[in-house]
Design a protein around this motif. Structure first.
Motif, PDB file in Angstrom:
ATOM      1  N   PRO A 173     -15.904   4.799 -39.333  1.00 36.08           N
ATOM      2  CA  PRO A 173     -14.614   4.139 -39.523  1.00 36.08           C
ATOM      3  C   PRO A 173     -14.615   3.290 -40.781  1.00 36.08           C
ATOM      4  CG  PRO A 173     -15.867   3.031 -37.794  1.00 36.08           C
ATOM      5  CD  PRO A 173     -16.703   4.202 -38.246  1.00 36.08           C
ATOM      6  N   SER A 174     -13.440   2.883 -41.211  1.00 34.82           N
ATOM      7  CA  SER A 174     -13.332   1.985 -42.373  1.00 34.82           C
ATOM      8  C   SER A 174     -13.922   0.622 -42.018  1.00 34.82           C
ATOM      9  CB  SER A 174     -11.868   1.822 -42.760  1.00 34.82           C
ATOM     10  OG  SER A 174     -11.726   0.712 -43.620  1.00 34.82           O
ATOM     11  N   SER A 175     -14.546  -0.018 -43.018  1.00 32.60           N
ATOM     12  CA  SER A 175     -15.108  -1.346 -42.747  1.00 32.60           C
ATOM     13  C   SER A 175     -14.008  -2.398 -42.566  1.00 32.60           C
ATOM     14  CB  SER A 175     -16.074  -1.765 -43.853  1.00 32.60           C
ATOM     15  OG  SER A 175     -15.495  -1.555 -45.109  1.00 32.60           O
ATOM     16  N   THR A 203     -21.285   2.406 -38.571  1.00 34.85           N
ATOM     17  CA  THR A 203     -20.349   1.528 -39.265  1.00 34.85           C
ATOM     18  C   THR A 203     -20.982   1.025 -40.561  1.00 34.85           C
ATOM     19  OG1 THR A 203     -21.146  -0.411 -38.044  1.00 34.85           O
ATOM     20  CG2 THR A 203     -19.205   0.709 -37.159  1.00 34.85           C
ATOM     21  N   GLY A 204     -20.122   0.673 -41.500  1.00 36.86           N
ATOM     22  CA  GLY A 204     -20.634   0.106 -42.746  1.00 36.86           C
ATOM     23  C   GLY A 204     -19.709   0.364 -43.902  1.00 36.86           C
ATOM     24  N   HIS A 205     -20.106  -0.174 -45.044  1.00 39.58           N
ATOM     25  CA  HIS A 205     -19.295  -0.046 -46.252  1.00 39.58           C
ATOM     26  C   HIS A 205     -19.246   1.411 -46.708  1.00 39.58           C
ATOM     27  CE1 HIS A 205     -18.863  -4.305 -46.818  1.00 39.58           C
ATOM     28  NE2 HIS A 205     -20.168  -4.484 -46.676  1.00 39.58           N
ATOM     29  N   GLY A 206     -18.056   1.832 -47.164  1.00 49.49           N
ATOM     30  CA  GLY A 206     -17.894   3.205 -47.616  1.00 49.49           C
ATOM     31  C   GLY A 206     -18.812   3.571 -48.761  1.00 49.49           C
ATOM     32  N   SER A 207     -18.910   2.666 -49.750  1.00 48.50           N
ATOM     33  CA  SER A 207     -19.684   2.994 -50.942  1.00 48.50           C
ATOM     34  C   SER A 207     -21.180   3.084 -50.654  1.00 48.50           C
ATOM     35  CB  SER A 207     -19.420   1.942 -52.025  1.00 48.50           C
ATOM     36  OG  SER A 207     -19.671   0.659 -51.480  1.00 48.50           O
ATOM     37  N   VAL A 208     -21.615   2.565 -49.506  1.00 53.45           N
ATOM     38  CA  VAL A 208     -23.045   2.598 -49.174  1.00 53.45           C
ATOM     39  C   VAL A 208     -23.275   3.546 -47.992  1.00 53.45           C
ATOM     40  CG1 VAL A 208     -25.047   1.189 -48.559  1.00 53.45           C
ATOM     41  CG2 VAL A 208     -23.179   0.177 -49.909  1.00 53.45           C
ATOM     42  N   LEU A 247      -9.995  16.927 -47.679  1.00 52.45           N
ATOM     43  CA  LEU A 247      -9.645  15.609 -48.209  1.00 52.45           C
ATOM     44  C   LEU A 247      -8.148  15.380 -48.022  1.00 52.45           C
ATOM     45  CD1 LEU A 247     -11.656  15.952 -51.549  1.00 52.45           C
ATOM     46  CD2 LEU A 247     -12.382  14.732 -49.476  1.00 52.45           C
ATOM     47  N   GLU A 248      -7.809  14.357 -47.251  1.00 48.30           N
ATOM     48  CA  GLU A 248      -6.392  14.012 -47.016  1.00 48.30           C
ATOM     49  C   GLU A 248      -6.151  12.710 -47.763  1.00 48.30           C
ATOM     50  OE1 GLU A 248      -5.359  16.561 -45.512  1.00 48.30           O
ATOM     51  OE2 GLU A 248      -7.371  17.141 -44.887  1.00 48.30           O
ATOM     52  N   LEU A 249      -5.428  12.780 -48.873  1.00 48.01           N
ATOM     53  CA  LEU A 249      -5.442  11.668 -49.830  1.00 48.01           C
ATOM     54  C   LEU A 249      -4.059  11.021 -49.984  1.00 48.01           C
ATOM     55  CD1 LEU A 249      -7.847  13.480 -52.315  1.00 48.01           C
ATOM     56  CD2 LEU A 249      -8.427  11.990 -50.395  1.00 48.01           C
ATOM     57  N   GLU A 453      -2.913  16.278 -56.328  1.00 44.48           N
ATOM     58  CA  GLU A 453      -3.977  15.295 -56.098  1.00 44.48           C
ATOM     59  C   GLU A 453      -3.836  14.581 -54.753  1.00 44.48           C
ATOM     60  OE1 GLU A 453      -5.013  12.794 -59.404  1.00 44.48           O
ATOM     61  OE2 GLU A 453      -4.558  14.370 -60.837  1.00 44.48           O
ATOM     62  N   SER A 454      -2.970  15.098 -53.889  1.00 48.72           N
ATOM     63  CA  SER A 454      -2.863  14.518 -52.546  1.00 48.72           C
ATOM     64  C   SER A 454      -3.877  15.103 -51.583  1.00 48.72           C
ATOM     65  CB  SER A 454      -1.454  14.711 -51.983  1.00 48.72           C
ATOM     66  OG  SER A 454      -0.551  13.833 -52.599  1.00 48.72           O
ATOM     67  N   GLY A 455      -4.671  16.048 -52.031  1.00 47.08           N
ATOM     68  CA  GLY A 455      -5.689  16.499 -51.104  1.00 47.08           C
ATOM     69  C   GLY A 455      -6.203  17.888 -51.359  1.00 47.08           C
TER      70      GLY A 455
HETATM   71  P1  NAP Z   1     -10.384   4.511 -49.044  1.00 44.11           P
HETATM   72  O1  NAP Z   1     -10.656   3.208 -49.656  1.00 44.11           O
HETATM   73  O2  NAP Z   1     -10.533   5.722 -49.866  1.00 44.11           O
HETATM   74  O3  NAP Z   1     -11.291   4.594 -47.750  1.00 44.11           O
HETATM   75  C1  NAP Z   1     -11.240   5.711 -46.870  1.00 44.11           C
HETATM   76  C2  NAP Z   1     -12.561   5.849 -46.175  1.00 44.11           C
HETATM   77  O4  NAP Z   1     -13.542   6.262 -47.146  1.00 44.11           O
HETATM   78  C3  NAP Z   1     -13.102   4.543 -45.586  1.00 44.11           C
HETATM   79  O5  NAP Z   1     -13.829   4.803 -44.407  1.00 44.11           O
HETATM   80  C4  NAP Z   1     -14.043   4.080 -46.687  1.00 44.11           C
HETATM   81  O6  NAP Z   1     -14.987   3.153 -46.202  1.00 44.11           O
HETATM   82  C5  NAP Z   1     -14.663   5.396 -47.088  1.00 44.11           C
HETATM   83  N1  NAP Z   1     -15.311   5.420 -48.380  1.00 44.11           N
HETATM   84  C6  NAP Z   1     -15.077   4.659 -49.469  1.00 44.11           C
HETATM   85  N2  NAP Z   1     -15.897   5.017 -50.484  1.00 44.11           N
HETATM   86  C7  NAP Z   1     -16.673   6.027 -50.028  1.00 44.11           C
HETATM   87  C8  NAP Z   1     -17.703   6.824 -50.602  1.00 44.11           C
HETATM   88  N3  NAP Z   1     -18.100   6.655 -51.858  1.00 44.11           N
HETATM   89  N4  NAP Z   1     -18.275   7.778 -49.848  1.00 44.11           N
HETATM   90  C9  NAP Z   1     -17.867   7.984 -48.576  1.00 44.11           C
HETATM   91  N5  NAP Z   1     -16.907   7.242 -47.962  1.00 44.11           N
HETATM   92  C10 NAP Z   1     -16.305   6.290 -48.692  1.00 44.11           C
HETATM   93  O7  NAP Z   1      -8.901   4.596 -48.477  1.00 44.11           O
HETATM   94  P2  NAP Z   1      -8.165   3.530 -47.569  1.00 44.11           P
HETATM   95  O8  NAP Z   1      -7.788   2.400 -48.460  1.00 44.11           O
HETATM   96  O9  NAP Z   1      -9.001   3.253 -46.357  1.00 44.11           O
HETATM   97  O10 NAP Z   1      -6.881   4.336 -47.105  1.00 44.11           O
HETATM   98  C11 NAP Z   1      -5.674   4.319 -47.792  1.00 44.11           C
HETATM   99  C12 NAP Z   1      -5.474   5.624 -48.535  1.00 44.11           C
HETATM  100  O11 NAP Z   1      -5.550   6.688 -47.613  1.00 44.11           O
HETATM  101  C13 NAP Z   1      -4.117   5.732 -49.176  1.00 44.11           C
HETATM  102  O12 NAP Z   1      -4.249   6.276 -50.462  1.00 44.11           O
HETATM  103  C14 NAP Z   1      -3.369   6.705 -48.278  1.00 44.11           C
HETATM  104  O13 NAP Z   1      -2.338   7.406 -48.905  1.00 44.11           O
HETATM  105  C15 NAP Z   1      -4.484   7.586 -47.840  1.00 44.11           C
HETATM  106  N6  NAP Z   1      -4.146   8.268 -46.598  1.00 44.11           N
HETATM  107  C16 NAP Z   1      -3.932   9.611 -46.637  1.00 44.11           C
HETATM  108  C17 NAP Z   1      -3.581  10.306 -45.482  1.00 44.11           C
HETATM  109  C18 NAP Z   1      -3.347  11.785 -45.504  1.00 44.11           C
HETATM  110  O14 NAP Z   1      -3.331  12.406 -44.440  1.00 44.11           O
HETATM  111  N7  NAP Z   1      -3.146  12.407 -46.659  1.00 44.11           N
HETATM  112  C19 NAP Z   1      -3.464   9.604 -44.271  1.00 44.11           C
HETATM  113  C20 NAP Z   1      -3.702   8.243 -44.264  1.00 44.11           C
HETATM  114  C21 NAP Z   1      -4.056   7.578 -45.439  1.00 44.11           C
HETATM  115  P3  NAP Z   1     -14.694   1.584 -46.349  1.00 44.11           P
HETATM  116  O15 NAP Z   1     -13.305   1.338 -45.875  1.00 44.11           O
HETATM  117  O16 NAP Z   1     -15.715   0.991 -45.501  1.00 44.11           O
HETATM  118  O17 NAP Z   1     -14.834   1.292 -47.812  1.00 44.11           O
END
Ligand code: NAP
Length: 485
Positions: A173-175, A203-208, A247-249, A453-455
């Motif tokens: 999950p997200s931190s 659990t933990g930071h995404g970047s780590v 990737l859902e972005l 670039e949305s996914g």
């Molecule tokens: P995010 O910062 O990219 O984080 C998403 C997940 O990725 C978190 O669990 C994060 O962990 C993890 N993460 C970060 N860096 C990573 C890495 N280097 N390697 C592996 N995992 C890593 O996005 P967010 O801010 O949580 O979410 C908002 C974004 O999601 C928005 O752009 C939104 O549009 C998009 N979104 C897209 C959809 C879709 O279906 N297209 C649905 C919902 C949201 P940490 O949080 O712990 O850093």
């Protein structure tokens, strides 16, 4: 401190000294803490998932479907508790959080329905007495990376199709919002007959921790929802292993309001689609292109409706709660400020609300902007907050040109009763999904997919399920050389 490490069917204490505080975005009070687990612990989770994989893949699909149904039921049975946690760590109004848990269960049950329908093909061979079968096989270990905006629903959206198709999972999950997902995992562990290693959580930071998980050599697929930049970084980091990524972005959904639209309905739907979850949904309506014949009426009604919205403690079920974090609040504020510097005019909102309960927390007013041009950042960049720019258009050519002038391609909205235009939009709007005369909210039997670039991938429905499989071709030659059979 909350738990953060579920491996091989048991909760473990993390050896990490590093913890993450989870703040209530409405008050900035600490709700709880989770560990940011070590790389060795990530490795142990992947190892457990790898060891469980072959037996799970051979488990009859209806049993796998039943597991997902049982998980869905546990979420529903504990809807109130889980929704409360989502509200406290993420900030969405309690009713919306309850809806998130119900949606999570619903999508799990939908995916479980595929358990008897993971079909292949049988085709004739090129030589005498041969047939060819194509079977859907699981990929192996799936790393599921979850964002903060729907911490339970998006957990389920990933684990359900992965488990039904015979994969094992390590979820992160997200931190910002780990607590509801961890609690869901505890309830699943307590109430469901989950085979050891089939579903693991770190659990933990995404970047780590996230990075350690997706780059682990035991992982066979990454499914991630989040920011476009993060998605690209993940795609790069796994590129040399050539494993599939889903990737859902991010998004920048245009809402086109044609001159024949039901304006009241369009106002209502577009506002809902902008302020849902305080503007933090990937399919939020982020820019309006309204026909100049109805622009004045539309804009006045939209401003009135925005000013009538209630903002406040999400436990009291207002229309809108706070943003999830200081970082997200700053990003929204900066986007609005930049639009003003570039010439936009704020008709309502534009700032943090003052005083009282708003002294703490990450609040931003619903904001409507005009005098916006296509080249401004607020039209081009995703704004994950309740700010909505309006642009007037005079023709559908112009609306299409503007709507398609974006690096994103997830969702889009059209309000019209014109049959020709609806069909033209279907042909010419470069987005993975278009909602016609209705507000946001996917159906699980559809397909949620971002173009451009949305996914890269897509979720839900048959095509979302099949992303978690790979094809295997078998050549069945039944010639009998001895000629006896
Ligand atoms: P995010 O910062 O990219 O984080 C998403 C997940 O990725 C978190 O669990 C994060 O962990 C993890 N993460 C970060 N860096 C990573 C890495 N280097 N390697 C592996 N995992 C890593 O996005 P967010 O801010 O949580 O979410 C908002 C974004 O999601 C928005 O752009 C939104 O549009 C998009 N979104 C897209 C959809 C879709 O279906 N297209 C649905 C919902 C949201 P940490 O949080 O712990 O850093």
């Amino acid at each position: 401190m909350s738990r953060g490490l579920y491996i091989d069917g048991e909760w473990r204490e993390s050896n990490s000294d590093e913890t993450i505080e989870v703040l209530n975005p409405a008050t900035e009070e600490v709700v709880d803490e989770v560990p940011s687990v070590t790389n060795e612990e990530v490795q142990e989770a992947v190892t457990a998932a790898s060891e469980a994989e072959s037996e799970w893949a051979l488990t009859p699909a209806p049993e796998r479907g039943q597991l997902v149904r049982d998980i869905a039921q546990v979420l529903l049975d504990n809807q109130e508790e889980l929704a409360g946690l989502v509200t406290d760590e993420q900030g969405k109004p309690l009713g919306a959080a309850e809806g998130e848990i119900a949606d999570a269960a619903d999508m799990g049950n939908y995916m479980a329905e595929w358990d008897r329908r993971i079909e292949g093909d049988v085709v004739p061979g090129d030589v005498p007495q041969e047939k060819i079968t194509l079977e859907r096989r699981p990929l192996g270990v799936v790393a599921a990376i979850i964002p903060w905006n729907y911490p339970v629903a998006l957990f389920m959206r990933k684990i359900a199709p992965a488990l039904v198709t015979g994969n094992t999972v390590v979820a992160k999950p997200s931190s910002n919002t780990p607590l509801a997902t961890v609690r869901a995992m505890e309830l699943i562990d307590e109430n469901v007959d989950l085979p050891d290693g089939v579903l693991n959580l770190v659990t933990g930071h995404g970047s780590v921790v996230g990075d350690a998980l997706v780059t682990n050599e035991g992982v066979d697929m990454v499914t991630m929802t989040g920011d476009t930049g993060t998605g690209k970084a993940i795609a790069e980091s796994v590129a040399d292993r050539l494993i599939p990524v889903s990737l859902e972005l991010g998004g920048k959904a245009p809402a086109i309001v044609w001159k024949d639209a039901d304006i009241d309905a369009a106002v209502d739907d577009i506002l809902t689609a902008r302020i849902a979850n305080a503007g933090q949904v990937c399919i939020c309506a982020e820019r309006v292109y309204v026909h100049s014949d109805v622009a004045e009426e539309f804009t006045e009604k939209l401003v009135d409706a925005a000013e009538g919205l209630t903002i406040g403690n999400p436990r009291d079920n207002p229309d809108m709660g706070p943003q999830v974090s200081q970082g997200e609040l700053d990003a929204t504020e900066n986007a609005v400020q930049r639009a003003i510097e570039q010439g936009a005019n704020v008709l309502t909102g534009g700032a943090r609300p003052d005083g009282g309960q708003f002294a703490h927390g990450y609040w931003f007013e619903p904001t409507i902007l005009t005098d916006v041009t296509q080249d401004m950042d607020i039209i081009q960049e995703e704004v994950f907050g309740p700010a909505l720019p309006i642009v007037e258009i005079d023709s559908m050519d112009q609306a299409l040109e503007y709507a398609n002038d974006s690096k994103y391609g997830l969702s889009s909205y059209l309000f019209t009763n014109n049959y020709q235009l609806v069909n033209r939009i279907a042909d010419e709007l470069d987005f993975g999904e278009t909602y016609i005369n209705r507000t946001l909210g996917e159906s699980w039997q559809g397909h949620h997919i971002g173009w451009n670039e949305s996914g890269l991938g897509g979720e839900d429905g048959k095509y979302g399920l099949l992303k978690y499989t790979q094809l295997k071709t078998l050549y069945h030659n039944y010639q009998d050389p001895a000629g006896e059979n």
